[in-house]
Design an enzyme around this catalytic site. Structure first.
Site, PDB file in Angstrom:
ATOM      1  CD1 TRP A  25      57.922   8.470 -24.239  1.00 27.72           C
ATOM      2  CD2 TRP A  25      58.131   7.165 -22.439  1.00 27.72           C
ATOM      3  NE1 TRP A  25      56.766   8.566 -23.528  1.00 27.72           N
ATOM      4  CE2 TRP A  25      56.847   7.767 -22.409  1.00 27.72           C
ATOM      5  CE3 TRP A  25      58.482   6.278 -21.404  1.00 27.72           C
ATOM      6  CZ2 TRP A  25      55.933   7.525 -21.391  1.00 27.72           C
ATOM      7  CZ3 TRP A  25      57.574   6.052 -20.394  1.00 27.72           C
ATOM      8  CH2 TRP A  25      56.310   6.661 -20.394  1.00 27.72           C
ATOM      9  CD  GLU A  65      53.848   6.307 -28.971  1.00 25.20           C
ATOM     10  OE1 GLU A  65      52.703   5.881 -28.748  1.00 25.20           O
ATOM     11  OE2 GLU A  65      54.200   7.474 -28.703  1.00 25.20           O
ATOM     12  CD  GLN A  84      43.150   0.807 -25.143  1.00 29.20           C
ATOM     13  OE1 GLN A  84      42.141   0.442 -24.583  1.00 29.20           O
ATOM     14  NE2 GLN A  84      43.278   2.012 -25.655  1.00 29.20           N
ATOM     15  CB  THR A  85      49.427   0.540 -20.821  1.00 26.08           C
ATOM     16  OG1 THR A  85      49.010  -0.668 -21.466  1.00 26.08           O
ATOM     17  CG2 THR A  85      50.050   0.186 -19.477  1.00 26.08           C
ATOM     18  CG  LEU A 113      52.997  -3.284 -19.366  1.00 27.74           C
ATOM     19  CD1 LEU A 113      52.891  -2.221 -18.281  1.00 27.74           C
ATOM     20  CD2 LEU A 113      54.229  -3.016 -20.238  1.00 27.74           C
ATOM     21  N   GLY A 114      50.273  -6.613 -18.902  1.00 27.87           N
ATOM     22  CA  GLY A 114      49.021  -6.903 -19.584  1.00 27.87           C
ATOM     23  C   GLY A 114      49.127  -6.910 -21.104  1.00 27.87           C
ATOM     24  CE1 TYR A 117      48.968   7.536 -31.105  1.00 25.76           C
ATOM     25  CE2 TYR A 117      49.798   5.414 -30.316  1.00 25.76           C
ATOM     26  CZ  TYR A 117      49.794   6.803 -30.268  1.00 25.76           C
ATOM     27  OH  TYR A 117      50.618   7.446 -29.406  1.00 25.76           O
ATOM     28  CG  ASP A 172      46.076   9.313 -28.602  1.00 20.69           C
ATOM     29  OD1 ASP A 172      45.583  10.362 -29.043  1.00 20.69           O
ATOM     30  OD2 ASP A 172      46.642   9.237 -27.500  1.00 20.69           O
ATOM     31  CB  CYS A 195      41.162  17.937 -23.246  1.00 22.11           C
ATOM     32  SG  CYS A 195      39.560  17.857 -24.069  1.00 22.11           S
ATOM     33  CB  CYS A 205      36.527  24.121 -27.055  1.00 23.10           C
ATOM     34  SG  CYS A 205      35.871  22.487 -26.637  1.00 23.10           S
ATOM     35  CB  THR A 220      39.134  -6.571 -21.434  1.00 18.47           C
ATOM     36  OG1 THR A 220      40.470  -6.198 -21.147  1.00 18.47           O
ATOM     37  CG2 THR A 220      38.460  -5.478 -22.229  1.00 18.47           C
TER      38      THR A 220
END
Length: 361
Positions: free
Chosen positions: A25, A47, A52-53, A90-91, A130, A148, A200, A216, A305
Site C-alpha cells: 500500500w 491504515e 492493532q494488527t 482479521l479480528g 492516529y 501510533d 526501535c 537517544c 483480549t
DNA sequence: GATGCGTGGCT
DNA sequence: TAGCCAAGCAT
C-alpha cells in the site's frame, strides 16, 4: 550529564531513503520524489486494517480487498455481508462495519473523494486521531503529527519520557508535533513507524543500526527496554461455554448470526450457550438447537483480549434432514469456507469435523 | 481515563 | 509455556 543533541528529522529521512520497507500500500521514497502520489483509498484501507494488527496479517487481506473492491465506490456498493466474510479472521470486526459505513459516506457525501483534512477524516467512522493524522500525512502530505504505538516507543526512548502511558500521550504528541516538518511529512510519518517496527523494537532494539542512537536518552543510559513506561495489566479472567456443531449428511453445517454489536458483532457462529465466567463447576445448561445424538468432541481454548474462553464442543450428524430453527440456516459444504466465521468458530467446527472449513480445490 | 474489542506470531 | 505484543477506536 551532558545534554544530547536533538534528533533530526533530516537524519531519519536519509535513513528512510535507504531502508524503507516495501509494502503493497506504500509509495516508496524514490517514487514519491518522481511525483507519484498515493491513492487515498489504499492508504485508508491499509491504515484501518493495520490498527492493532501486524503487517504480515494484513497483507493478504489488503490484496484481497483491493482486487475485489478496487475503489471506494465499489466498496460502498458492496453488500455488508460480503465485506464481513472478506474480513473474517482479521479480528476487531467493528472495523469492517465502520469501513463499509465510511465508504458509503465518502461515496455519497463527498463525491467519492476522501476528505483531505484531519478534521474531515476524523468525522468518518473508524477513523480516530492516529488514523486521521496518518492519512493526512501519507495520502495528502500534510504536516500532521502522527502518533501510533511505534512513535510512542521511539519518542519515549529518545526523550526518556518517564510518564506512564496512556497519560504520556499528550507529551509525546507535543514532541512529535515539534519534529514534524513541512518537508516530506508523509515520508517522515512512515519513517518513524518503520524505525519503530524494524529498529526501535519493543525488545532487544537494534540501537547499533539506529540513525538516532546518538540522540537517544534511553540508549545513553542503557535502559532502552524500560520505555515506554506502561501500567501493569490485570489478569485475564476465564469464561466457559458450549458450542453445538450439527452437520447434515450432505455436509451442510447449522449456523446463525451474532448480534450486530459487541463481541464478534455481526459475525456468523455455530449455535451455543452464552460464555459465562467460570467460577466453579457451574452448570453450563446449554440447550441443543436441534434434537440429535450429541457427542462430546473435546474443548477449544481461545484467548480474546479480555478473557480466555474454554468452549466445549458437541457434535451431531442427524440422519434425517432437520429444518433449521428460527434464525438459523444450513450452510452447504461449499459455502461454509466462505462464511463470516471468526477464528474461534472455525476452531469449533474443525474440532467437530476436521477439514470442514477448508476450501477444496 | 477505563473498558471492550480478535488474532496469530514470538520468546 | 504463558504472556506479550501489533500502524487504535468508540463509548
Amino acid at each position: 550529564m551532558t545534554a544530547l543533541p536533538p534528533p533530526s528529522p533530516a537524519t531519519l529521512l536519509a535513513w528512510y531513503d535507504r531502508h524503507a520497507r516495501r509494502l503493497p500500500w506504500r509509495i516508496g521514497p524514490a517514487d514519491r520524489r518522481r511525483g507519484v502520489t498515493p491513492d487515498p483509498y489504499r492508504v485508508w484501507l491499509s491504515e484501518i486494517m493495520l490498527q492493532q494488527t501486524t503487517v504480515a496479517a494484513v497483507k493478504p487481506y489488503f490484496e484481497g480487498f483491493l482486487a475485489r473492491w478496487p475503489d471506494v465506490a465499489a466498496l460502498a456498493a458492496a453488500p455488508s455481508e460480503e465485506v464481513m466474510k472478506a474480513w473474517a479472521g482479521l479480528g476487531y470486526y467493528s472495523r469492517a462495519r465502520n469501513l463499509k459505513a465510511a465508504a458509503e459516506t465518502v461515496a455519497r457525501e463527498h463525491g467519492g473523494r476522501f476528505p483531505a483534512t484531519e478534521a474531515g477524516l476524523t468525522s468518518l467512522p473508524g477513523i480516530g486521531s492516529y488514523t486521521a493524522a496518518a492519512i493526512a500525512a501519507i495520502a495528502f502530505d500534510q504536516p500532521a503529527a502522527v502518533v501510533d504505538g511505534n512513535v510512542e516507543r521511539v519518542l519515549s526512548r529518545v526523550f526518556a519520557v518517564e510518564t506512564p502511558l496512556p497519560a504520556a500521550k499528550t507529551e509525546i504528541r507535543r514532541l512529535q508535533a515539534g519534529l514534524t516538518q513541512k518537508e516530506r511529512p508523509g515520508d517522515y510519518a512512515q519513517a518513524m513507524m518503520d524505525l519503530g517496527a524494524t529498529i526501535c523494537t519493543p525488545r532487544r532494539p537494534a540501537c547499533s543500526l539506529c540513525p538516532w542512537s546518538e540522540n537517544c536518552a534511553a540508549h545513553a543510559a542503557g535502559i532502552e527496554e524500560s520505555f515506554p513506561v506502561k501500567p501493569n495489566k490485570a489478569a485475564r479472567p476465564e469464561r466457559t461455554g458450549t458450542a453445538f456443531v450439527a452437520r447434515r449428511r450432505d455436509g451442510a453445517v447449522l449456523l446463525r448470526r451474532r448480534a450486530e454489536k459487541g463481541l464478534l458483532g455481526g459475525m456468523t457462529e455455530v449455535p451455543g450457550s452464552d460464555w459465562l465466567p467460570s467460577a466453579g463447576p457451574a452448570s453450563t445448561a446449554a440447550t441443543a438447537p436441534i434434537a440429535a445424538s450429541w457427542q462430546a468432541k473435546g474443548v477449544v481454548v481461545h484467548v480474546f483480549t479480555h478473557f480466555r474462553l474454554t468452549l466445549s464442543i458437541l457434535a451431531a450428524e442427524p440422519a434425517d434432514n432437520p429444518a433449521a430453527p428460527e434464525g438459523h440456516w444450513w450452510s452447504s459444504a461449499e459455502e461454509l469456507p466462505g462464511e463470516a466465521l471468526p477464528s474461534v468458530m472455525k476452531k469449533a467446527i474443525e474440532t467437530a469435523f476436521p477439514g470442514a472449513t477448508k476450501r477444496r480445490r
